[in-house]
Motif scaffolding. Structure first.
Motif, PDB file in Angstrom:
ATOM      1  N   LEU A   1     -58.604  89.784  35.395  1.00 38.15           N
ATOM      2  CA  LEU A   1     -59.260  88.632  34.731  1.00 38.15           C
ATOM      3  C   LEU A   1     -59.947  89.034  33.363  1.00 38.15           C
ATOM      4  O   LEU A   1     -60.515  90.116  33.508  1.00 38.15           O
ATOM      5  CB  LEU A   1     -59.979  88.096  35.656  1.00 38.15           C
ATOM      6  CG  LEU A   1     -59.540  87.431  37.080  1.00 38.15           C
ATOM      7  CD1 LEU A   1     -60.697  87.088  37.865  1.00 38.15           C
ATOM      8  CD2 LEU A   1     -58.594  86.149  36.749  1.00 38.15           C
ATOM      9  N   ASN A   2     -59.826  88.272  32.396  1.00 39.09           N
ATOM     10  CA  ASN A   2     -60.727  88.446  31.378  1.00 39.09           C
ATOM     11  C   ASN A   2     -61.739  87.209  30.987  1.00 39.09           C
ATOM     12  O   ASN A   2     -61.365  86.213  31.615  1.00 39.09           O
ATOM     13  CB  ASN A   2     -59.547  88.208  30.150  1.00 39.09           C
ATOM     14  CG  ASN A   2     -58.711  89.645  30.004  1.00 39.09           C
ATOM     15  OD1 ASN A   2     -59.249  90.745  30.064  1.00 39.09           O
ATOM     16  ND2 ASN A   2     -57.412  89.702  30.121  1.00 39.09           N
ATOM     17  N   ARG A   3     -62.676  87.441  30.043  1.00 37.48           N
ATOM     18  CA  ARG A   3     -63.581  86.514  29.871  1.00 37.48           C
ATOM     19  C   ARG A   3     -62.829  85.415  29.319  1.00 37.48           C
ATOM     20  O   ARG A   3     -61.905  85.532  28.421  1.00 37.48           O
ATOM     21  CB  ARG A   3     -64.544  87.343  28.738  1.00 37.48           C
ATOM     22  CG  ARG A   3     -65.675  86.502  28.369  1.00 37.48           C
ATOM     23  CD  ARG A   3     -66.682  87.175  27.248  1.00 37.48           C
ATOM     24  NE  ARG A   3     -67.592  86.076  26.790  1.00 37.48           N
ATOM     25  CZ  ARG A   3     -68.889  85.958  27.404  1.00 37.48           C
ATOM     26  NH1 ARG A   3     -69.132  86.861  28.558  1.00 37.48           N
ATOM     27  NH2 ARG A   3     -69.804  85.335  26.783  1.00 37.48           N
ATOM     28  N   GLY A   4     -63.254  84.403  29.607  1.00 36.68           N
ATOM     29  CA  GLY A   4     -62.567  83.053  29.460  1.00 36.68           C
ATOM     30  C   GLY A   4     -61.673  82.664  30.243  1.00 36.68           C
ATOM     31  O   GLY A   4     -61.211  81.325  30.172  1.00 36.68           O
ATOM     32  N   ASP A   5     -61.105  83.343  31.319  1.00 37.63           N
ATOM     33  CA  ASP A   5     -60.053  83.095  32.155  1.00 37.63           C
ATOM     34  C   ASP A   5     -60.814  82.320  33.520  1.00 37.63           C
ATOM     35  O   ASP A   5     -61.903  82.259  33.530  1.00 37.63           O
ATOM     36  CB  ASP A   5     -59.116  84.171  32.798  1.00 37.63           C
ATOM     37  CG  ASP A   5     -58.456  84.813  31.919  1.00 37.63           C
ATOM     38  OD1 ASP A   5     -58.323  84.256  30.566  1.00 37.63           O
ATOM     39  OD2 ASP A   5     -58.019  86.010  32.200  1.00 37.63           O
TER      40      ASP A   5
ATOM     41  N   ARG B   1     -67.995  94.775  37.140  1.00 40.68           N
ATOM     42  CA  ARG B   1     -67.665  93.382  37.059  1.00 40.68           C
ATOM     43  C   ARG B   1     -68.772  92.486  37.110  1.00 40.68           C
ATOM     44  O   ARG B   1     -69.981  92.944  37.809  1.00 40.68           O
ATOM     45  CB  ARG B   1     -66.716  93.201  38.235  1.00 40.68           C
ATOM     46  CG  ARG B   1     -67.282  93.083  39.494  1.00 40.68           C
ATOM     47  CD  ARG B   1     -66.582  92.864  40.759  1.00 40.68           C
ATOM     48  NE  ARG B   1     -66.915  92.753  41.948  1.00 40.68           N
ATOM     49  CZ  ARG B   1     -66.628  92.230  42.948  1.00 40.68           C
ATOM     50  NH1 ARG B   1     -65.703  91.432  43.117  1.00 40.68           N
ATOM     51  NH2 ARG B   1     -67.404  92.187  44.103  1.00 40.68           N
ATOM     52  N   PHE B   2     -68.705  91.348  36.744  1.00 40.44           N
ATOM     53  CA  PHE B   2     -69.912  90.216  36.639  1.00 40.44           C
ATOM     54  C   PHE B   2     -69.062  88.809  36.557  1.00 40.44           C
ATOM     55  O   PHE B   2     -68.712  88.397  35.580  1.00 40.44           O
ATOM     56  CB  PHE B   2     -70.894  90.390  35.564  1.00 40.44           C
ATOM     57  CG  PHE B   2     -72.013  89.594  35.868  1.00 40.44           C
ATOM     58  CD1 PHE B   2     -72.712  89.769  36.965  1.00 40.44           C
ATOM     59  CD2 PHE B   2     -72.376  88.755  34.760  1.00 40.44           C
ATOM     60  CE1 PHE B   2     -73.927  89.007  37.196  1.00 40.44           C
ATOM     61  CE2 PHE B   2     -73.701  87.929  34.820  1.00 40.44           C
ATOM     62  CZ  PHE B   2     -74.408  88.059  36.187  1.00 40.44           C
ATOM     63  N   THR B   3     -69.215  88.150  37.555  1.00 40.26           N
ATOM     64  CA  THR B   3     -68.341  86.791  37.872  1.00 40.26           C
ATOM     65  C   THR B   3     -69.209  85.761  38.362  1.00 40.26           C
ATOM     66  O   THR B   3     -69.642  85.861  39.285  1.00 40.26           O
ATOM     67  CB  THR B   3     -66.909  87.079  38.333  1.00 40.26           C
ATOM     68  OG1 THR B   3     -66.071  86.044  38.457  1.00 40.26           O
ATOM     69  CG2 THR B   3     -67.175  87.498  39.827  1.00 40.26           C
ATOM     70  N   PHE B   4     -68.802  84.448  37.853  1.00 34.99           N
ATOM     71  CA  PHE B   4     -69.765  83.440  38.327  1.00 34.99           C
ATOM     72  C   PHE B   4     -68.640  82.677  39.145  1.00 34.99           C
ATOM     73  O   PHE B   4     -67.517  82.204  38.656  1.00 34.99           O
ATOM     74  CB  PHE B   4     -70.226  82.662  36.998  1.00 34.99           C
ATOM     75  CG  PHE B   4     -70.696  81.378  37.316  1.00 34.99           C
ATOM     76  CD1 PHE B   4     -71.698  81.309  38.416  1.00 34.99           C
ATOM     77  CD2 PHE B   4     -70.588  80.081  36.614  1.00 34.99           C
ATOM     78  CE1 PHE B   4     -72.486  80.040  38.546  1.00 34.99           C
ATOM     79  CE2 PHE B   4     -70.988  79.125  37.054  1.00 34.99           C
ATOM     80  CZ  PHE B   4     -72.043  78.752  37.936  1.00 34.99           C
ATOM     81  N   ASP B   5     -68.901  82.212  40.374  1.00 41.63           N
ATOM     82  CA  ASP B   5     -68.154  81.517  41.088  1.00 41.63           C
ATOM     83  C   ASP B   5     -68.685  80.056  41.392  1.00 41.63           C
ATOM     84  O   ASP B   5     -69.906  79.838  41.777  1.00 41.63           O
ATOM     85  CB  ASP B   5     -67.842  82.295  42.571  1.00 41.63           C
ATOM     86  CG  ASP B   5     -66.630  83.178  42.434  1.00 41.63           C
ATOM     87  OD1 ASP B   5     -66.351  83.683  41.351  1.00 41.63           O
ATOM     88  OD2 ASP B   5     -65.874  83.329  43.330  1.00 41.63           O
TER      89      ASP B   5
ATOM     90  N   ARG C   1     -63.412  80.912  40.002  1.00 41.33           N
ATOM     91  CA  ARG C   1     -63.783  82.378  39.613  1.00 41.33           C
ATOM     92  C   ARG C   1     -64.066  82.478  38.187  1.00 41.33           C
ATOM     93  O   ARG C   1     -62.819  82.278  37.648  1.00 41.33           O
ATOM     94  CB  ARG C   1     -63.016  83.315  40.538  1.00 41.33           C
ATOM     95  CG  ARG C   1     -63.633  84.768  39.941  1.00 41.33           C
ATOM     96  CD  ARG C   1     -63.320  85.873  40.743  1.00 41.33           C
ATOM     97  NE  ARG C   1     -64.049  85.399  42.284  1.00 41.33           N
ATOM     98  CZ  ARG C   1     -64.320  86.250  43.260  1.00 41.33           C
ATOM     99  NH1 ARG C   1     -63.511  87.317  43.289  1.00 41.33           N
ATOM    100  NH2 ARG C   1     -65.031  85.995  44.076  1.00 41.33           N
ATOM    101  N   ILE C   2     -65.167  82.624  37.655  1.00 41.01           N
ATOM    102  CA  ILE C   2     -65.082  82.675  36.121  1.00 41.01           C
ATOM    103  C   ILE C   2     -65.646  83.712  35.571  1.00 41.01           C
ATOM    104  O   ILE C   2     -66.928  84.338  35.746  1.00 41.01           O
ATOM    105  CB  ILE C   2     -66.216  81.706  35.609  1.00 41.01           C
ATOM    106  CG1 ILE C   2     -65.552  80.240  36.077  1.00 41.01           C
ATOM    107  CG2 ILE C   2     -66.335  81.482  34.262  1.00 41.01           C
ATOM    108  CD1 ILE C   2     -66.733  79.043  36.355  1.00 41.01           C
ATOM    109  N   PRO C   3     -65.072  84.894  35.124  1.00 38.69           N
ATOM    110  CA  PRO C   3     -65.377  86.325  34.740  1.00 38.69           C
ATOM    111  C   PRO C   3     -66.202  86.085  33.603  1.00 38.69           C
ATOM    112  O   PRO C   3     -65.618  85.640  32.518  1.00 38.69           O
ATOM    113  CB  PRO C   3     -64.157  87.121  34.827  1.00 38.69           C
ATOM    114  CG  PRO C   3     -63.151  86.005  34.154  1.00 38.69           C
ATOM    115  CD  PRO C   3     -63.521  84.911  34.987  1.00 38.69           C
ATOM    116  N   LEU C   4     -67.371  87.058  33.474  1.00 42.86           N
ATOM    117  CA  LEU C   4     -68.090  87.195  32.148  1.00 42.86           C
ATOM    118  C   LEU C   4     -67.779  88.581  31.598  1.00 42.86           C
ATOM    119  O   LEU C   4     -68.385  88.411  30.413  1.00 42.86           O
ATOM    120  CB  LEU C   4     -69.555  86.877  32.599  1.00 42.86           C
ATOM    121  CG  LEU C   4     -69.775  85.477  33.240  1.00 42.86           C
ATOM    122  CD1 LEU C   4     -71.170  85.288  33.589  1.00 42.86           C
ATOM    123  CD2 LEU C   4     -69.608  84.441  32.315  1.00 42.86           C
TER     124      LEU C   4
END
Length: 247
Positions: free
Chosen positions: A188-192, A210-214, A140-143
């Motif tokens: 979660l923060n951007r970059g985590d 929220r907007f996260t790339f999995d 999980r990659i939060p933007l």
């Protein structure tokens, strides 16, 4: 490093790595997933309005170009991601798919506790056995900074307490959005990067736009290969440009 990653994941079912991605890395992928998301919303607006909170299959989408698709594959196959998958999976990790997670259209829509395996059609007894041997991982990659995810550590290998199962399955007056005592929130923060087992009890926390790339990986086994859509995988020509240990 391999031992630490494996031990932590094996014991708890997740890894949290802060500041894992640089701003430069995120900006390149963000442009592509934003393009995909904006086009997806236009085409699927009625489904978004009816409650959808995620989309998938970015690498086979008509909404991005061939060059953008290759950039997504380069992001997925970078060495530091491979190091984690190689540490956790006993044999080989298999790329399953990509997803984007976002807030629901209805700001009052409730989130819900679940295990992904509960949607496979298996019986409860089958699910109890499968979680002991199979691996499905979300990277999980939060933007954007977000409330993150709430999970119950170690339930990637152990079954629910009674209250937890009743909550997940809406039994005895419980609802999937009810709070659970053992829940652990990971903001979660951007970059985590948050790596977690899809088999464990978890729920996404809505809010903060929220907007996260999995990126999703699974065991390379016949059972999982039946779920693979090869259109999401690179073709031979693309593999020349990739660290293809994951394909």
């Amino acid at each position: 490093m391999k031992t630490n990653i494996y031990d932590h994941y094996n014991d708890l079912g997740y890894l949290y790595l802060d500041n894992f991605f640089s701003e430069k890395e995120l900006q390149k992928i963000e442009i592509i997933v934003n393009k995909f998301h904006n086009s997806w919303l236009k085409e699927n607006h009625k489904y978004y309005q009816s409650g959808l909170i995620n989309s998938h299959s970015i690498t086979s989408s008509k909404f991005i170009s061939k060059d953008e698709r290759l950039e997504v594959f380069k992001f997925i196959t970078q060495d530091k991601i491979f190091t984690i998958t190689h540490s956790i999976f006993p044999d080989k990790a298999l790329f399953l798919n990509t997803q984007l997670f976002f807030d629901p259209f209805d700001k009052n829509q409730n989130n819900y506790w679940h295990r992904d395996i509960q949607y496979t059609g298996m019986s409860i007894d089958e699910q109890k056995e499968k979680i002991k041997t199979q691996n499905v991982l979300h990277f999980r990659i939060p933007l954007k900074p977000e409330s993150g995810i709430e999970l119950i550590p170690a339930t990637h290998k152990s079954w629910d307490l009674n209250e937890e199962q009743e909550t997940r399955l809406s039994l005895n007056g419980r609802k999937p959005s009810d709070n659970l005592q053992r829940g652990k929130t990971i903001s979660l923060n951007r970059g985590d990067l948050l790596v977690f087992s899809a088999n464990m009890i978890h729920r996404g926390l809505y809010g903060n736009d929220r907007f996260t790339f999995d990126i999703i990986f699974c065991d390379d086994s016949p059972g999982f290969r039946n779920f693979i859509d090869l259109k999401n995988h690179p073709i031979q020509e693309e593999l020349k440009f990739l660290n293809n240990k994951l394909f």
